[in-house]
Design a protein around this motif. Structure first.
Motif, PDB file in Angstrom:
ATOM      1  N   ALA A 166      -1.291  15.249 -10.007  1.00  0.00           N
ATOM      2  CA  ALA A 166      -1.273  16.142 -11.119  1.00  0.00           C
ATOM      3  C   ALA A 166       0.276  16.261 -11.282  1.00  0.00           C
ATOM      4  N   GLY A 167       1.277  16.287 -10.657  1.00  0.00           N
ATOM      5  CA  GLY A 167       2.517  16.995 -10.829  1.00  0.00           C
ATOM      6  C   GLY A 167       3.286  15.944 -11.754  1.00  0.00           C
ATOM      7  N   SER A 168       4.554  16.275 -12.001  1.00  0.00           N
ATOM      8  CA  SER A 168       5.320  15.841 -13.131  1.00  0.00           C
ATOM      9  C   SER A 168       6.449  14.987 -12.511  1.00  0.00           C
ATOM     10  N   VAL A 169       6.462  14.923 -11.049  1.00  0.00           N
ATOM     11  CA  VAL A 169       7.728  14.418 -10.359  1.00  0.00           C
ATOM     12  C   VAL A 169       7.025  13.296  -9.446  1.00  0.00           C
ATOM     13  N   LEU A 170       7.586  11.945  -9.464  1.00  0.00           N
ATOM     14  CA  LEU A 170       7.289  11.075  -8.409  1.00  0.00           C
ATOM     15  C   LEU A 170       7.428  11.387  -6.890  1.00  0.00           C
ATOM     16  N   VAL A 171       6.166  11.384  -6.236  1.00  0.00           N
ATOM     17  CA  VAL A 171       6.478  11.760  -5.067  1.00  0.00           C
ATOM     18  C   VAL A 171       6.028  10.919  -3.957  1.00  0.00           C
ATOM     19  N   THR A 172       6.433  10.767  -2.984  1.00  0.00           N
ATOM     20  CA  THR A 172       5.786   9.649  -1.793  1.00  0.00           C
ATOM     21  C   THR A 172       4.915  10.419  -0.865  1.00  0.00           C
TER      22      THR A 172
ATOM     23  N   ASP B 149       2.570  -7.214   4.926  1.00  0.00           N
ATOM     24  CA  ASP B 149       1.980  -6.605   3.688  1.00  0.00           C
ATOM     25  C   ASP B 149       0.629  -6.213   3.992  1.00  0.00           C
ATOM     26  N   THR B 150      -0.125  -6.930   5.126  1.00  0.00           N
ATOM     27  CA  THR B 150      -1.478  -6.764   5.213  1.00  0.00           C
ATOM     28  C   THR B 150      -1.964  -5.386   5.426  1.00  0.00           C
ATOM     29  N   ALA B 151      -2.972  -4.851   4.684  1.00  0.00           N
ATOM     30  CA  ALA B 151      -3.040  -3.655   4.613  1.00  0.00           C
ATOM     31  C   ALA B 151      -4.543  -3.151   3.804  1.00  0.00           C
ATOM     32  N   VAL B 152      -4.997  -2.052   3.784  1.00  0.00           N
ATOM     33  CA  VAL B 152      -5.742  -1.674   2.900  1.00  0.00           C
ATOM     34  C   VAL B 152      -4.723  -0.751   1.904  1.00  0.00           C
ATOM     35  N   TYR B 153      -5.096  -1.304   0.631  1.00  0.00           N
ATOM     36  CA  TYR B 153      -4.275  -0.685  -0.439  1.00  0.00           C
ATOM     37  C   TYR B 153      -5.115   0.395  -1.086  1.00  0.00           C
ATOM     38  N   TYR B 154      -4.535   1.774  -1.413  1.00  0.00           N
ATOM     39  CA  TYR B 154      -5.263   2.812  -1.992  1.00  0.00           C
ATOM     40  C   TYR B 154      -4.536   3.271  -3.413  1.00  0.00           C
TER      41      TYR B 154
ATOM     42  N   PHE C   4      -0.499   3.622  -2.198  1.00  0.00           N
ATOM     43  CA  PHE C   4      -0.375   3.484  -0.754  1.00  0.00           C
ATOM     44  C   PHE C   4      -1.189   2.339   0.038  1.00  0.00           C
ATOM     45  N   ARG C   5      -0.636   2.213   1.417  1.00  0.00           N
ATOM     46  CA  ARG C   5      -1.585   1.115   2.093  1.00  0.00           C
ATOM     47  C   ARG C   5      -1.377   1.629   3.467  1.00  0.00           C
ATOM     48  N   GLN C   6      -2.474   1.190   4.223  1.00  0.00           N
ATOM     49  CA  GLN C   6      -2.931   1.371   5.656  1.00  0.00           C
ATOM     50  C   GLN C   6      -3.204  -0.001   6.515  1.00  0.00           C
ATOM     51  N   ALA C   7      -2.214  -0.082   7.133  1.00  0.00           N
ATOM     52  CA  ALA C   7      -2.388  -1.363   8.037  1.00  0.00           C
ATOM     53  C   ALA C   7      -3.160  -0.914   9.370  1.00  0.00           C
TER      54      ALA C   7
ATOM     55  N   GLN D 236       0.877   4.596   4.225  1.00  0.00           N
ATOM     56  CA  GLN D 236       2.406   4.808   3.872  1.00  0.00           C
ATOM     57  C   GLN D 236       2.319   4.658   2.108  1.00  0.00           C
ATOM     58  N   PHE D 237       3.439   5.352   1.755  1.00  0.00           N
ATOM     59  CA  PHE D 237       3.678   5.151   0.365  1.00  0.00           C
ATOM     60  C   PHE D 237       4.068   3.670   0.103  1.00  0.00           C
ATOM     61  N   VAL D 238       3.903   3.221  -0.976  1.00  0.00           N
ATOM     62  CA  VAL D 238       4.106   1.637  -1.538  1.00  0.00           C
ATOM     63  C   VAL D 238       4.979   2.171  -2.996  1.00  0.00           C
TER      64      VAL D 238
END
Length: 124
Positions: free
Chosen positions: A100-106, A90-95, A37-40, A46-48
């Protein structure tokens, strides 16, 4: 419990590349889908990108498709984000975060563990 530590952030010119890494503690890393994720400044986080437990499935937000690549190495307990063709937007702090789930989530709330973040600054 999983502890996550990001690295690889920095200052880069527009058009350049950076590779972020996230090191995870614990022996259950392969049990977690991982996300970036990233936060500007002044904006919500927001999800990346996300990657499945095995690494066989990935998902990206539209704005980074074709430029960013998420990958993982379960033997080394790491997840990476290769970022190419960077722009000032794209400038932001990236996390990095673990889900733990099996499905890709945003959605942030599905991710249980978070790193402290690494700053990426892209100059024009």
């Amino acid at each position: 419990q999983v502890q996550l530590v990001e690295s690889g952030g920095g200052l880069v010119q527009a058009g350049g590349s950076l590779r972020l890494s996230c090191a995870a503690s614990g022996r259950t890393f392969s049990s977690y889908a991982m996300g970036w994720f990233r936060q500007a400044p002044g904006k919500e986080r927001q999800f990346v990108a996300a990657i499945s437990r095995s690494g066989g499935s990935t998902f990206y937000t539209e704005s980074v498709k074709g430029r960013f690549t998420i990958s993982r190495d379960n033997a080394k307990n790491t997840v990476s984000l290769q970022m190419n063709s960077l722009t000032p937007e794209d400038t932001a702090v990236y996390y990095c975060a673990a889900n733990a789930g099996s499905v890709l989530v945003t959605i942030e709330s599905y991710y249980r563990y978070w790193g402290q973040g690494t700053q990426v600054t892209v100059s024009s």
